[in-house]
Design a protein around this motif. Structure first.
Motif, PDB file in Angstrom:
ATOM      1  N   LEU A 192     -19.025  92.626  37.490  1.00  0.00           N
ATOM      2  CA  LEU A 192     -19.789  92.141  37.458  1.00  0.00           C
ATOM      3  C   LEU A 192     -21.677  92.690  38.327  1.00  0.00           C
ATOM      4  CD1 LEU A 192     -18.907  89.148  39.309  1.00  0.00           C
ATOM      5  CD2 LEU A 192     -19.267  89.472  36.779  1.00  0.00           C
ATOM      6  N   THR A 236     -29.256  84.134  35.082  1.00  0.00           N
ATOM      7  CA  THR A 236     -27.746  84.926  34.790  1.00  0.00           C
ATOM      8  C   THR A 236     -27.326  85.333  36.371  1.00  0.00           C
ATOM      9  OG1 THR A 236     -29.231  86.664  34.238  1.00  0.00           O
ATOM     10  CG2 THR A 236     -27.813  88.257  35.960  1.00  0.00           C
ATOM     11  N   ALA A 239     -24.506  82.419  36.501  1.00  0.00           N
ATOM     12  CA  ALA A 239     -23.900  83.447  35.562  1.00  0.00           C
ATOM     13  C   ALA A 239     -22.501  83.644  36.238  1.00  0.00           C
ATOM     14  CB  ALA A 239     -23.869  83.955  34.628  1.00  0.00           C
ATOM     15  N   VAL A 240     -22.587  84.838  37.259  1.00  0.00           N
ATOM     16  CA  VAL A 240     -22.993  85.150  38.102  1.00  0.00           C
ATOM     17  C   VAL A 240     -21.799  84.685  39.315  1.00  0.00           C
ATOM     18  CG1 VAL A 240     -22.772  87.285  40.024  1.00  0.00           C
ATOM     19  CG2 VAL A 240     -23.715  87.153  38.016  1.00  0.00           C
ATOM     20  N   ALA A 243     -18.914  82.451  37.769  1.00  0.00           N
ATOM     21  CA  ALA A 243     -17.911  83.707  37.843  1.00  0.00           C
ATOM     22  C   ALA A 243     -17.334  84.105  39.125  1.00  0.00           C
ATOM     23  CB  ALA A 243     -18.612  84.783  37.451  1.00  0.00           C
ATOM     24  N   LEU A 254     -13.399  89.583  34.992  1.00  0.00           N
ATOM     25  CA  LEU A 254     -14.838  88.899  35.537  1.00  0.00           C
ATOM     26  C   LEU A 254     -15.015  90.206  34.097  1.00  0.00           C
ATOM     27  CD1 LEU A 254     -14.451  87.349  38.078  1.00  0.00           C
ATOM     28  CD2 LEU A 254     -15.016  86.088  35.888  1.00  0.00           C
ATOM     29  N   PHE A 256     -19.457  91.548  32.846  1.00  0.00           N
ATOM     30  CA  PHE A 256     -20.773  90.930  32.604  1.00  0.00           C
ATOM     31  C   PHE A 256     -21.244  92.010  32.092  1.00  0.00           C
ATOM     32  CE2 PHE A 256     -25.331  91.875  33.429  1.00  0.00           C
ATOM     33  CZ  PHE A 256     -25.754  90.101  34.026  1.00  0.00           C
ATOM     34  N   SER A 258     -25.016  93.207  30.066  1.00  0.00           N
ATOM     35  CA  SER A 258     -26.132  93.037  29.472  1.00  0.00           C
ATOM     36  C   SER A 258     -26.450  93.403  27.537  1.00  0.00           C
ATOM     37  CB  SER A 258     -27.202  94.013  29.789  1.00  0.00           C
ATOM     38  OG  SER A 258     -28.452  93.773  29.611  1.00  0.00           O
ATOM     39  N   ILE A 308     -19.556  87.629  30.079  1.00  0.00           N
ATOM     40  CA  ILE A 308     -21.076  87.141  30.690  1.00  0.00           C
ATOM     41  C   ILE A 308     -21.551  88.078  29.814  1.00  0.00           C
ATOM     42  CG2 ILE A 308     -22.859  86.840  31.828  1.00  0.00           C
ATOM     43  CD1 ILE A 308     -21.280  86.227  34.413  1.00  0.00           C
ATOM     44  N   ASP A 310     -25.311  88.454  28.764  1.00  0.00           N
ATOM     45  CA  ASP A 310     -26.453  88.724  29.006  1.00  0.00           C
ATOM     46  C   ASP A 310     -28.113  89.213  28.915  1.00  0.00           C
ATOM     47  OD1 ASP A 310     -28.283  87.355  32.286  1.00  0.00           O
ATOM     48  OD2 ASP A 310     -28.850  89.176  32.455  1.00  0.00           O
ATOM     49  N   THR A 336     -25.982  83.899  28.994  1.00  0.00           N
ATOM     50  CA  THR A 336     -27.982  83.681  29.268  1.00  0.00           C
ATOM     51  C   THR A 336     -28.937  83.871  28.444  1.00  0.00           C
ATOM     52  OG1 THR A 336     -27.994  85.787  30.092  1.00  0.00           O
ATOM     53  CG2 THR A 336     -26.627  84.202  31.848  1.00  0.00           C
TER      54      THR A 336
END
Length: 866
Positions: A192, A236, A239-240, A243, A254, A256, A258, A308, A310, A336
């Motif tokens: 993350l 963003t 979302a973090v 998590a 978890l 993340f 982009s 996620i 993003d 997101t």
């Protein structure tokens, strides 16, 4: 990645092994079995050895069957590679020199011992079930017993006894294997970009709960949610934080990623294979596609993860995300995005701005140690939060700006007022930990808009931050290109530059989007765009402010008209807004919002006198409307010259028998009546009636209004027999013209009821009064002066018929309405106040009791500024 090997004979314990493998399946844990390494005609032991020497532990299920014997190639491999194998493992020497033979399953235990791996030995009790392919062979049983004896001699005991799958798994968890699994849990893959901001994360608790509920309620193996909103809304961060809040108790991994473009998405997913994340062997592969495929395989092998994706803010990126999502078989995908168009497989959740109290709390808490303190910090934090539209990024930017400059809230606000564009463009990446300022974060969305959408956004930027009715989009936007406003709005919505309301009847544009859009408009065309927006609202503000039925169309436009007028004043072009100022002023007049109506009416009159000249018919309209407002607010001497001048202008422009002249005659007559100049008033009323009968015929609504006014006048001058037929005729015409629930019908009902009351026909009068009250409450709401008049009239009738307890609350309510809307000095207020005093005295209230009642009424009205 932690690796385990499950050793057993498939024909005997395949069901146990498969159940255990399913139960142990989790991120960062790999389980292998013998079948994964069978090398037909080759050295199976070579592959088994390679895996076991790198794994954490071997779970050895030892029953009655030995399984297949190791071939010569495998034995040769061990002899050649490990010269000390026979001395380190009991009984191995006889096998290595060929005088004895053991199975691959037994070799798996020996390899674990040789490589000093944890070896968990499990044996079944007599009643334990076996696989359907199980064969009970005394020779194999004897060999397995000898194998267990050798293991015990080396210190590896079969401490785990089991009778079924559940018991085996339970006892494995209770053994030292549980320590390994707990270690995996505490070192789950977590990739993350941020740590939690803790208590500074405000106002999103319910949204996070909704996310979790939506994810966990799905029946699909893979579940996707797209959080869509305007850039800078805090998607963003949300979302973090989601998590991290569920890291310990729900998710096993978890990630993340982009996903700003298709290539960035693929590259970043492939990079999850790296050491420190998934640590997949394919990470060393030169081909990015191989690494990407390995990560997708991992995601499909394990459950319980959150991915996620993003910054999915372009159609191309969204299309690629949909394609990736289609490859996944399990897990949760949280997207997101500014885009609100997604397939049915991905659920949408729109994120809105923070509540004001949460925005204030954020500013106060996060600047506590960095700002200059003043006594009005709480108040100024609220002002700033409102100015920033409670947008998360804008609040974070202001926090960083204040702390960096060591400003007070007041100093920051002053800077904001004088240099808004500079403040919006300011960025301190180290302080904000955000890649873009408010001014630039929407550039991606702006760049993708068509010329039509840009035109529409420019027009919308001059409106209020209040909800905008979608009916406005049905009105043609004044632009040379003749844009399709509905399609253009669809683009704005697609990129979250406009947000539709839940009922889909209105939409909003965030105030900072409006601010930045206005700033982006070229200075040379800014006034032109503003002028076009005025013309747009001119077209949209259709309908009659005198007609209550038109209010639902007009009222939603009012805040936007007022904001637009303010901008025209700033750019010194409000001479173009006389139509709007007059129409909104007239609406306010009919809604008894006199303070709001008057400045608009006066400015509309001033503009048209300057632009059109003092004798123009439009000037007469403004004079008449302003005169009526002055009459309603008991400024009769000031109203009369305006009404006389309006009459004079219309007679000059249209002649003495025009319908516009009839309107002016009627209004002047009503004022003369109110100033007790009845002999002057009556001929004007009769002349107005005659004009409209000649022009419209005897059954026209305009004629009905004149009949109603004249009938009321005759009643007031004690000509009751003449008055009644006029009133009844007026009521009949208006019911036929407008229906039974129109506000004009209520006037006629009320007037006729008062005449009936005066002629001692109270039983006939009462239902008419009640019906008039019901109509007015429905049309004007419970607190309009029209409702107060109806309440007073009904209360007076009830008092007359000795129903004092019924009359009391009605008259009290009428007095409160008049006090709030007209003030204590208005004749209507004083009349009802006097009526109420007489009623209270008739109810045997003492002077002291009456004083207390009135004090309480005044106190009740204080909250409304009266």
């Amino acid at each position: 990645m932690v690796c385990l090997f499950i050793s057993c004979v498939s024909n005997e314990f395949a069901n146990y092994r498969d159940a255990m493998r399913r139960d142990l399946s989790r991120p960062n844990l790999e389980t292998k079995i013998q079948e994964d390494f069978i090398a037909f005609g080759g050295a199976t032991l070579e592959k088994l050895d390679d895996y076991i020497q790198h794994c954490e532990a071997v779970i050895h299920i030892c029953g009655d069957m030995t399984g297949a014997m190791a071939n010569e190639i495998s034995i040769k491999y061990i002899n050649d590679k490990y010269k000390d194998f026979g001395t380190k493992v009991p009984g191995a020497q006889a096998v290595l020199n060929g005088s004895d033979q053991i199975s691959y399953t037994q070799w798996e235990a020996w390899l674990a011992i040789y490589h000093n791996k944890r070896l968990f030995v499990a044996t079944p009790v007599d009643i334990a079930t076996r696989d359907s392919r199980y064969i009970k062979d005394p020779a194999q049983i004897a060999q397995q017993l000898a194998h267990l004896k050798q293991l015990r001699e080396k210190g590896y005991y079969d401490e785990i006894k089991f009778s079924d799958e559940d018991e085996l798994i339970k006892k494995l968890y209770q053994s030292k294997l549980g320590d390994i699994l707990n270690s995996i849990a505490s070192n789950k893959p977590v990739y993350l970009p941020y740590q939690s901001i803790g208590t500074a994360f405000k106002g999103r608790d319910n949204f996070i709960k909704e996310l979790f509920a939506t994810f966990t309620a799905t029946t699909n193996s893979v579940s996707g949610i797209a959080i869509h909103a305007l850039g800078g809304m805090g998607k963003t961060r949300l979302a973090v934080e989601y998590a991290l809040q569920h890291k310990k108790n729900y998710y096993t991994a978890l990630f993340f990623v982009s996903a700003a473009s298709p290539q960035i998405l693929i590259t970043n997913i492939a990079n999850l294979s790296a050491p420190g994340i998934l640590n997949l062997r394919e990470y060393l592969a030169p081909d990015e596609g191989e690494k990407y495929a390995a990560v997708i395989r991992w995601l499909n092998q394990y459950s319980g993860w959150l991915l996620i994706l993003d910054n999915v803010d372009t159609p191309e990126a969204a299309e690629k995300v949909e394609a990736v999502f289609a490859q996944l078989q399990q897990g949760h995908v949280l997207i997101t995005t500014r885009i609100d168009t997604w397939s049915q497989e991905i659920k949408k959740k729109r994120l809105d701005v923070l509540h004001k109290e949460d925005a204030i709390a954020f500013l106060l808490e996060t600047t506590e140690d960095g700002r200059e303190k003043t006594g009005d910090d709480d108040k100024m934090a609220g002002v700033i939060a409102e100015e920033l539209g409670c947008l998360a990024l804008a609040l974070e930017q202001s926090r960083a700006y204040i702390v960096t400059q060591e400003f007070s809230f007041k100093k920051y606000y002053k800077k904001w007022e004088t240099n808004k564009a500079d403040v919006l463009a300011w960025l301190d990446k180290q302080q904000m930990k955000y890649p873009a300022s408010v001014a630039t974060t929407w550039q991606t969305s702006f760049n993708q808009l068509s010329p039509a959408a840009v035109t529409l956004l420019n027009n919308l930027s001059w409106l209020s931050t209040d909800r905008i009715p979608k009916t406005l989009l049905d009105v043609e936007v004044p632009d040379a290109t003749k844009i399709d406003a509905i399609s253009a709005w669809g683009e704005l919505k697609q990129y979250s530059l406009a947000a539709s309301s839940d009922d889909r009847k209105t939409f909003t544009v965030h105030k900072l989007v409006q601010d930045i859009t206005r700033h982006k408009i070229d200075k040379n065309t800014r006034v032109q765009t503003l002028t076009e927006t005025v013309k747009w609202l001119d077209k949209a503000f259709t309908g009659d402010p005198d007609e209550v039925s038109d209010w639902p169309v007009l009222e939603p436009l009012v805040p936007h008209v007022l904001t637009l007028i303010d901008y025209t004043k700033k750019y010194e072009i409000d001479h173009s807004t006389s139509f709007l100022q007059n129409r909104v002023g007239l609406l306010f007049l009919n809604k008894a919002q006199y303070n709001e109506a008057e400045p608009l009416m006066r400015r509309a009159l001033e503009i048209d006198e300057q632009n059109l000249g003092p004798s123009h018919p439009d000037v007469a309209i403004h004079l008449n409307n302003l005169g009526q407002l002055l009459q309603e607010t008991n400024r009769l001497p000031k109203a009369e010259p305006l009404m006389r001048r309006a009459l004079q202008i219309d007679e000059q422009n249209f002649g003495s028998d025009h319908t516009r002249v009839a309107i002016r005659l009627n209004n002047l007559a009503q004022l003369l009546k109110d100033t007790n100049r009845k002999p002057e008033a009556e001929p004007l009323m009769r002349r107005a009636l005659q004009i409209d009968e000649q022009n419209f015929g005897s059954d026209h609504p305009n004629v009905a209004r004149h009949l109603s006014n004249l009938g009321q006048f005759l009643k007031n001058t004690n000509r009751l027999q003449e008055a009644e037929p006029l009133m009844r005729r007026a009521l009949e015409i208006e019911e036929q013209s407008f229906g039974s629930n129109h506000s004009y019908v209520a006037i006629d009902l009320n007037n006729l009821a008062m005449l009936l009351q005066e002629t001692k026909r109270s039983q006939e009068a009462e239902p008419l009064m009640k019906r008039a009250l019901e109509i007015d409450e429905k049309n004007f709401g419970p607190n309009h002066p029209r409702v107060a008049r109806a309440l007073n009239n009904l209360a007076t009738l009830l008092q007359e018929t000795k129903r004092l307890l019924e009359a009391d609350p009605l008259m009290k309510r009428a007095l409160i309405i008049f006090l709030i809307s007209l003030g204590a000095e208005h004749p209507n207020t004083q009349t009802v106040g006097n009526n109420y005093v007489l009623l209270l005295k008739e109810m045997d209230k003492s002077e002291d009791e009456i004083s207390i009642i009135f004090e309480n009424i005044v106190r009740e009205c204080d909250g409304f500024g009266k």
